[in-house]
Design a protein around this motif. Structure first.
Motif, PDB file in Angstrom:
ATOM      1  N   TYR A  49      -3.648  14.736   3.078  1.00 47.31           N
ATOM      2  CA  TYR A  49      -5.015  14.215   3.107  1.00 47.31           C
ATOM      3  C   TYR A  49      -5.427  13.524   1.806  1.00 47.31           C
ATOM      4  N   GLY A  50      -4.707  13.794   0.708  1.00 51.75           N
ATOM      5  CA  GLY A  50      -5.122  13.249  -0.574  1.00 51.75           C
ATOM      6  C   GLY A  50      -4.385  11.999  -1.017  1.00 51.75           C
ATOM      7  N   ILE A  51      -3.073  11.919  -0.755  1.00 50.53           N
ATOM      8  CA  ILE A  51      -2.265  10.809  -1.272  1.00 50.53           C
ATOM      9  C   ILE A  51      -1.837   9.838  -0.182  1.00 50.53           C
ATOM     10  N   LEU A  52      -1.179  10.342   0.850  1.00 56.07           N
ATOM     11  CA  LEU A  52      -0.578   9.464   1.863  1.00 56.07           C
ATOM     12  C   LEU A  52      -1.584   8.541   2.561  1.00 56.07           C
ATOM     13  N   PRO A  53      -2.786   9.024   2.964  1.00 56.10           N
ATOM     14  CA  PRO A  53      -3.717   8.100   3.626  1.00 56.10           C
ATOM     15  C   PRO A  53      -4.140   6.929   2.737  1.00 56.10           C
ATOM     16  N   GLY A  54      -4.269   7.172   1.429  1.00 54.88           N
ATOM     17  CA  GLY A  54      -4.741   6.137   0.525  1.00 54.88           C
ATOM     18  C   GLY A  54      -3.761   4.998   0.304  1.00 54.88           C
ATOM     19  N   VAL A  55      -2.475   5.256   0.524  1.00 55.21           N
ATOM     20  CA  VAL A  55      -1.462   4.212   0.290  1.00 55.21           C
ATOM     21  C   VAL A  55      -0.893   3.667   1.593  1.00 55.21           C
ATOM     22  N   GLN A  56      -1.437   4.087   2.721  1.00 58.09           N
ATOM     23  CA  GLN A  56      -0.861   3.704   4.005  1.00 58.09           C
ATOM     24  C   GLN A  56      -0.965   2.209   4.275  1.00 58.09           C
ATOM     25  N   SER A  57      -2.043   1.576   3.817  1.00 60.14           N
ATOM     26  CA  SER A  57      -2.175   0.134   4.028  1.00 60.14           C
ATOM     27  C   SER A  57      -1.104  -0.631   3.251  1.00 60.14           C
ATOM     28  N   TYR A  58      -0.786  -0.172   2.043  1.00 61.27           N
ATOM     29  CA  TYR A  58       0.229  -0.850   1.229  1.00 61.27           C
ATOM     30  C   TYR A  58       1.642  -0.608   1.764  1.00 61.27           C
ATOM     31  N   SER A  59       1.849   0.530   2.423  1.00 60.84           N
ATOM     32  CA  SER A  59       3.190   0.854   2.904  1.00 60.84           C
ATOM     33  C   SER A  59       3.498   0.296   4.285  1.00 60.84           C
ATOM     34  N   THR A  60       2.456   0.005   5.077  1.00 61.79           N
ATOM     35  CA  THR A  60       2.699  -0.445   6.457  1.00 61.79           C
ATOM     36  C   THR A  60       2.160  -1.842   6.776  1.00 61.79           C
ATOM     37  N   LEU A  61       1.057  -2.265   6.144  1.00 63.40           N
ATOM     38  CA  LEU A  61       0.485  -3.581   6.459  1.00 63.40           C
ATOM     39  C   LEU A  61       1.427  -4.756   6.151  1.00 63.40           C
ATOM     40  N   PRO A  62       2.295  -4.664   5.138  1.00 59.93           N
ATOM     41  CA  PRO A  62       3.230  -5.777   4.933  1.00 59.93           C
ATOM     42  C   PRO A  62       4.119  -6.060   6.146  1.00 59.93           C
ATOM     43  N   TYR A  63       4.293  -5.092   7.031  1.00 61.09           N
ATOM     44  CA  TYR A  63       5.111  -5.276   8.235  1.00 61.09           C
ATOM     45  C   TYR A  63       4.297  -5.788   9.425  1.00 61.09           C
ATOM     46  N   GLY A  64       2.991  -5.988   9.225  1.00 61.09           N
ATOM     47  CA  GLY A  64       2.159  -6.500  10.306  1.00 61.09           C
ATOM     48  C   GLY A  64       1.067  -5.527  10.700  1.00 61.09           C
ATOM     49  N   ASN A  65       0.010  -6.052  11.274  1.00 59.64           N
ATOM     50  CA  ASN A  65      -1.137  -5.231  11.627  1.00 59.64           C
ATOM     51  C   ASN A  65      -0.823  -4.233  12.736  1.00 59.64           C
ATOM     52  N   ASN A  66       0.044  -4.614  13.678  1.00 56.40           N
ATOM     53  CA  ASN A  66       0.388  -3.697  14.770  1.00 56.40           C
ATOM     54  C   ASN A  66       1.175  -2.492  14.269  1.00 56.40           C
ATOM     55  N   VAL A  67       2.021  -2.700  13.251  1.00 56.93           N
ATOM     56  CA  VAL A  67       2.751  -1.580  12.653  1.00 56.93           C
ATOM     57  C   VAL A  67       1.771  -0.620  11.989  1.00 56.93           C
ATOM     58  N   PHE A  68       0.801  -1.175  11.266  1.00 56.19           N
ATOM     59  CA  PHE A  68      -0.238  -0.365  10.629  1.00 56.19           C
ATOM     60  C   PHE A  68      -1.016   0.417  11.687  1.00 56.19           C
ATOM     61  N   HIS A  69      -1.374  -0.246  12.766  1.00 58.00           N
ATOM     62  CA  HIS A  69      -2.139   0.357  13.863  1.00 58.00           C
ATOM     63  C   HIS A  69      -1.374   1.512  14.512  1.00 58.00           C
ATOM     64  N   LEU A  70      -0.109   1.288  14.820  1.00 60.74           N
ATOM     65  CA  LEU A  70       0.680   2.321  15.500  1.00 60.74           C
ATOM     66  C   LEU A  70       1.042   3.470  14.571  1.00 60.74           C
TER      67      LEU A  70
END
Length: 340
Positions: free
Chosen positions: A311-332
């Motif tokens: 709840y403290g670290i992983l949610p905050g960096v999720q956009s940087y780790s998944t959005l480079p692969y596309g919005n659908n990857v981030f969404h799923l």
């Protein structure tokens, strides 16, 4: 084969007998009400996280938004400490029923408001900021932090112990429901970027001269989900409204017979009987006492580490780790993780 079958029969009979015993002690109407009431715990916060793929590119914070939301959510946990302090100072004014009703009423109304102002921004400290979304996230976090430490004592104090099970079912649903809705909504086709003409202000090195030019820049193509972000938040509002109604019915005369006939008046608003909670039971044997203490320290430390990262670290960096692969990857990645 016969031996294996014989070994399975006692287990099956035991399950059937346990269910019959549970069924004889439970009113299924109240069971459903407790489930519906319990999913109102954190559903609006999880709802915002599930909708991030559609709002992260619409707000000025951009990819920084998940980390900012994480910070606001953690600040909101001070609500739990404030409630504990005020409950010790003036316990008569902080009954469980009153606090839970006020929490549900606040989050239900705030979610309705959120559906209309989530995109509202103000120019503060030199840049546009999503005041509408962030201010309500803080309200949600303050209320949900109080809910975490008040719901179980409410169930334990006013209902049979069998109703702890539907409470945990409802707790699982407040993360699952928003993700299911978001998956149904979809993120639309990830069309990437398009070239557009834009006015760009530039300045020369070591000069105060600023000149304006028209340049071709890349701009993300707007996503096209099945229904809008506003409709999504209104659906979450509907689930919170059901939770509020379920709580009202649980405290009405319709479920009067399900309440404990002999409530333990020694229980305060935030305690559970130590005989019902093994973590609060203190063994008399010194060796067992030391072992029990070590187990508590280990379990609490493990819980802290899991919560810290999850709840403290992983949610905050999720956009940087998944959005480079596309919005659908981030969404799923955000929404399918709730099924695990």
């Amino acid at each position: 084969m016969d031996e294996q079958y014989d070994q399975k029969v006692p287990l099956r009979k035991q399950i059937v007998n346990d269910f019959k015993l549970y069924n004889s002690n439970v009113n299924w109407f109240v069971f459903v009400l407790v489930v519906v009431f319990s999913w109102g715990g954190w559903i609006e916060i999880f709802g915002i996280w599930a909708e991030l793929p559609l709002i992260v590119n619409s707000l000025p914070e951009g990819w920084r938004l998940p980390s900012i939301l994480t910070g606001f959510t953690q600040i909101g946990q001070l609500g739990s400490l404030i409630y504990l302090l005020l409950n010790q100072i003036t316990p008569k004014h902080f009954s469980l029923k009153r606090i839970i009703f006020l929490k549900l009423l606040t989050t239900t109304g705030a979610t309705f408001v959120l559906s209309f102002i989530w995109k509202k921004t103000f120019f503060i400290f030199g840049e546009d900021r999503s005041v509408g979304l962030l201010s309500l996230v803080l309200v949600f976090a303050l209320c949900d932090g109080i809910s975490t430490i008040s719901t179980i004592p409410f169930i334990s104090k006013f209902f049979k112990k069998e109703y702890i099970i539907p409470y945990y079912i409802g707790e699982a649903l407040f993360a699952l429901i928003p993700s299911v809705i978001a998956i149904i909504q979809g993120a639309g086709d990830d069309l990437g970027c398009e070239s557009v003409q834009a006015t760009v202000a530039k300045s020369e090195n070591f000069s105060n001269i600023v000149f304006v030019t028209n340049e071709t820049v890349l701009k993300p193509v707007a996503l096209n989900p099945i229904f809008s972000v506003q409709t999504y938040f209104l659906i979450i509002f509907g689930f919170l409204l059901m939770s509020l109604v379920a709580f009202a019915i649980l405290n009405s005369s319709l479920v009067k017979k399900e309440k404990n006939k002999e409530p333990n008046h020694k229980l305060d608003n935030l305690c559970i009987n130590e005989f019902e909670n093994p973590l609060l039971h203190k063994p008399k044997n010194t060796k067992l006492k030391t072992q029990h203490k070590n187990e508590k320290i280990f379990l609490l430390s493990l819980n802290f580490l899991i919560t810290f990262f999850f709840y403290g670290i992983l949610p905050g960096v999720q956009s940087y780790s998944t959005l480079p692969y596309g919005n659908n990857v981030f969404h799923l990645s955000i929404n399918l993780s709730k099924f695990i």
